[in-house]
Design a protein around this motif. Structure first.
Motif, PDB file in Angstrom:
ATOM      1  N   MET A 196       1.170  -3.239   8.117  1.00  0.00           N
ATOM      2  CA  MET A 196      -0.047  -2.923   7.371  1.00  0.00           C
ATOM      3  C   MET A 196      -0.564  -4.157   6.632  1.00  0.00           C
ATOM      4  O   MET A 196      -1.766  -4.442   6.631  1.00  0.00           O
ATOM      5  N   LEU A 197       0.349  -4.911   6.022  1.00  0.00           N
ATOM      6  CA  LEU A 197      -0.042  -6.121   5.292  1.00  0.00           C
ATOM      7  C   LEU A 197      -0.610  -7.168   6.241  1.00  0.00           C
ATOM      8  O   LEU A 197      -1.602  -7.842   5.923  1.00  0.00           O
ATOM      9  N   PHE A 198      -0.003  -7.330   7.419  1.00  0.00           N
ATOM     10  CA  PHE A 198      -0.524  -8.299   8.383  1.00  0.00           C
ATOM     11  C   PHE A 198      -1.906  -7.883   8.899  1.00  0.00           C
ATOM     12  O   PHE A 198      -2.774  -8.723   9.126  1.00  0.00           O
ATOM     13  N   ARG A 199      -2.098  -6.567   9.092  1.00  0.00           N
ATOM     14  CA  ARG A 199      -3.425  -6.094   9.508  1.00  0.00           C
ATOM     15  C   ARG A 199      -4.464  -6.391   8.442  1.00  0.00           C
ATOM     16  O   ARG A 199      -5.574  -6.845   8.743  1.00  0.00           O
ATOM     17  N   LYS A 200      -4.109  -6.125   7.192  1.00  0.00           N
ATOM     18  CA  LYS A 200      -5.052  -6.408   6.095  1.00  0.00           C
ATOM     19  C   LYS A 200      -5.326  -7.901   5.991  1.00  0.00           C
ATOM     20  O   LYS A 200      -6.469  -8.317   5.768  1.00  0.00           O
ATOM     21  N   PHE A 201      -4.287  -8.721   6.170  1.00  0.00           N
ATOM     22  CA  PHE A 201      -4.468 -10.172   6.156  1.00  0.00           C
ATOM     23  C   PHE A 201      -5.482 -10.590   7.218  1.00  0.00           C
ATOM     24  O   PHE A 201      -6.415 -11.364   6.945  1.00  0.00           O
ATOM     25  N   PHE A 336      -0.859  -3.488  -1.876  1.00  0.00           N
ATOM     26  CA  PHE A 336       0.462  -3.295  -2.480  1.00  0.00           C
ATOM     27  C   PHE A 336       0.455  -2.133  -3.468  1.00  0.00           C
ATOM     28  O   PHE A 336       1.378  -1.306  -3.477  1.00  0.00           O
ATOM     29  N   TRP A 337      -0.578  -2.059  -4.304  1.00  0.00           N
ATOM     30  CA  TRP A 337      -0.627  -0.968  -5.279  1.00  0.00           C
ATOM     31  C   TRP A 337      -0.884   0.368  -4.591  1.00  0.00           C
ATOM     32  O   TRP A 337      -0.409   1.416  -5.053  1.00  0.00           O
ATOM     33  N   GLY A 338      -1.640   0.336  -3.483  1.00  0.00           N
ATOM     34  CA  GLY A 338      -1.832   1.569  -2.723  1.00  0.00           C
ATOM     35  C   GLY A 338      -0.520   2.079  -2.152  1.00  0.00           C
ATOM     36  O   GLY A 338      -0.223   3.291  -2.203  1.00  0.00           O
ATOM     37  N   ILE A 339       0.297   1.176  -1.603  1.00  0.00           N
ATOM     38  CA  ILE A 339       1.615   1.561  -1.088  1.00  0.00           C
ATOM     39  C   ILE A 339       2.496   2.094  -2.210  1.00  0.00           C
ATOM     40  O   ILE A 339       3.192   3.112  -2.055  1.00  0.00           O
ATOM     41  N   PHE A 340       2.465   1.419  -3.362  1.00  0.00           N
ATOM     42  CA  PHE A 340       3.296   1.848  -4.488  1.00  0.00           C
ATOM     43  C   PHE A 340       2.926   3.253  -4.945  1.00  0.00           C
ATOM     44  O   PHE A 340       3.797   4.108  -5.149  1.00  0.00           O
ATOM     45  N   MET A 341       1.616   3.502  -5.106  1.00  0.00           N
ATOM     46  CA  MET A 341       1.193   4.826  -5.586  1.00  0.00           C
ATOM     47  C   MET A 341       1.510   5.909  -4.568  1.00  0.00           C
ATOM     48  O   MET A 341       1.821   7.048  -4.933  1.00  0.00           O
TER      49      MET A 341
END
Length: 352
Positions: A196-201, A336-341
């Motif tokens: 997910m992070l790589f896609r957002k990057f 990151f905050w979306g994943i955390f919540m």
């Protein structure tokens, strides 16, 4: 006990070696970053070429690299060379006294006699501003002269960075998918989160680079055209300046054409001033107000105010690279905050 000590020692050495490796690469961070950006942008083209050429990844990557050079690298180099040439000529005119910012301010004061009184009410000393403008013009001329003396070293360093960027881009285009998979295996964040992070990057890099550069090119071209049409000196220089300033959302190119329009009003050239004011607000401003939200905000899924503040903060901290890195950090922050919540911030059941 011994196993834990060995594990912690290994992790410490791993972080230390990684930090040292980052310090070794520090002189080339700009080249590495833009190599990654170009690879992400042109990777879809490389994939299409790979499917058509069959099992020939080197050929596909080389053709993609040549396309990126023709589409991106060469135009940027040509514009930068023209900007330097026009800038040297402009500052030489300032140094000779042919152009005086202080005189321009004096003409504005004469044309608008109520302006000094209005500024004094807000605690602004017009005479002090005029003196500061004159000092800034001289300082800029002196700085440019010093930069010209060291142009040889700067040019060599710039060429080396461009060559290294293109060299690395070829390998990232060819092996980028495998490198991404290695990172997914190496990072201890969870494969799904990492993908997910790589896609957002990738999304943010494509949106900010393509969107901001396209908006900059459009606004710079529109601004340079109207300056040339109105016979304003150095239209190419001011077009490139507007292109760079347009990287700042909302205000960008207006920092150039608005003061020029005010000066034309002060000179009594009401027709040219009105044309420039109308053209700047409706045509140049339209490119920012319409294209940027479509190309940047929509693809990054960031609110306009977040794009504005992250862009300004990125540029102030990291220079020209910050117009991409700032929104990228903002997007990753929100992911990151979306994943955390979603995964960690649960509410325990309340006793009834």
């Amino acid at each position: 006990m011994r196993a834990k000590l060995e594990q912690r020692s290994f992790l410490f050495m791993l972080m230390l070696v990684t930090l040292l490796f980052g310090i070794v690469l520090e002189p080339f961070w700009g080249a590495i970053f833009w190599s990654c950006a170009i690879s992400v942008i042109f990777y879809p083209l490389q994939q299409r070429l790979s499917s058509k050429l069959g099992n020939r990844p080197n050929t596909a990557s080389l053709l993609t690299l040549l396309a990126s050079v023709v589409i991106v690298v060469l135009p940027v180099l040509l514009i930068a060379a023209s900007f330097v040439q026009e800038g040297v000529a402009f500052y030489q005119r300032i140094d000779r006294g042919e152009i005086s910012p202080a005189r321009f301010l004096e003409e504005i004061r004469i044309a608008f006699p109520l302006l000094p009184e209005l500024l004094e009410r807000f605690g602004v000393d017009l005479e002090n501003i005029r003196q500061k403008l004159a000092e800034a013009a001289v300082a800029a001329s002196r700085l440019l002269a010093q930069k010209t003396l060291t142009a040889g070293q700067s040019t060599l360093s710039f060429i080396v960075n461009v060559v290294l960027m293109l060299y690395l881009t070829f390998f990232l285009l060819r092996d980028g998918h495998h490198l991404t998979e290695l990172l997914v295996k190496a990072l201890p964040l969870g494969d799904e989160r990492e993908r997910m992070l790589f896609r957002k990057f990738s999304e943010v890099i494509r949106a900010t680079v393509k969107g901001n550069i396209l908006v900059a090119m459009v606004q710079g071209a529109l601004g340079g055209f109207i300056f040339w049409l109105l016979d304003i000196p150095s239209p190419l220089l001011w077009g490139v300046v507007m292109a760079f300033l347009s990287l700042i959302p909302a205000v960008g190119a207006g920092l150039v054409w608005l003061p020029v329009a005010i000066y034309l009003y002060a000179k009594g050239d009401w027709i040219a001033a009105s044309i420039l004011m109308t053209y700047g607000a409706l045509v140049i401003g339209l490119a920012d107000n319409v294209l940027r939200p479509l190309l940047v905000g929509r693809d990054t899924k960031l609110p306009d105010y977040v794009v504005l503040f992250s862009t300004l903060g990125g540029i102030s901290l990291m220079g020209i690279n910050g117009f991409v890195i700032g929104p990228l950090i903002a997007a990753l922050f929100m992911v990151f905050w979306g994943i955390f919540m979603r995964e960690f911030n649960f509410t325990p059941d309340r006793p009834e």
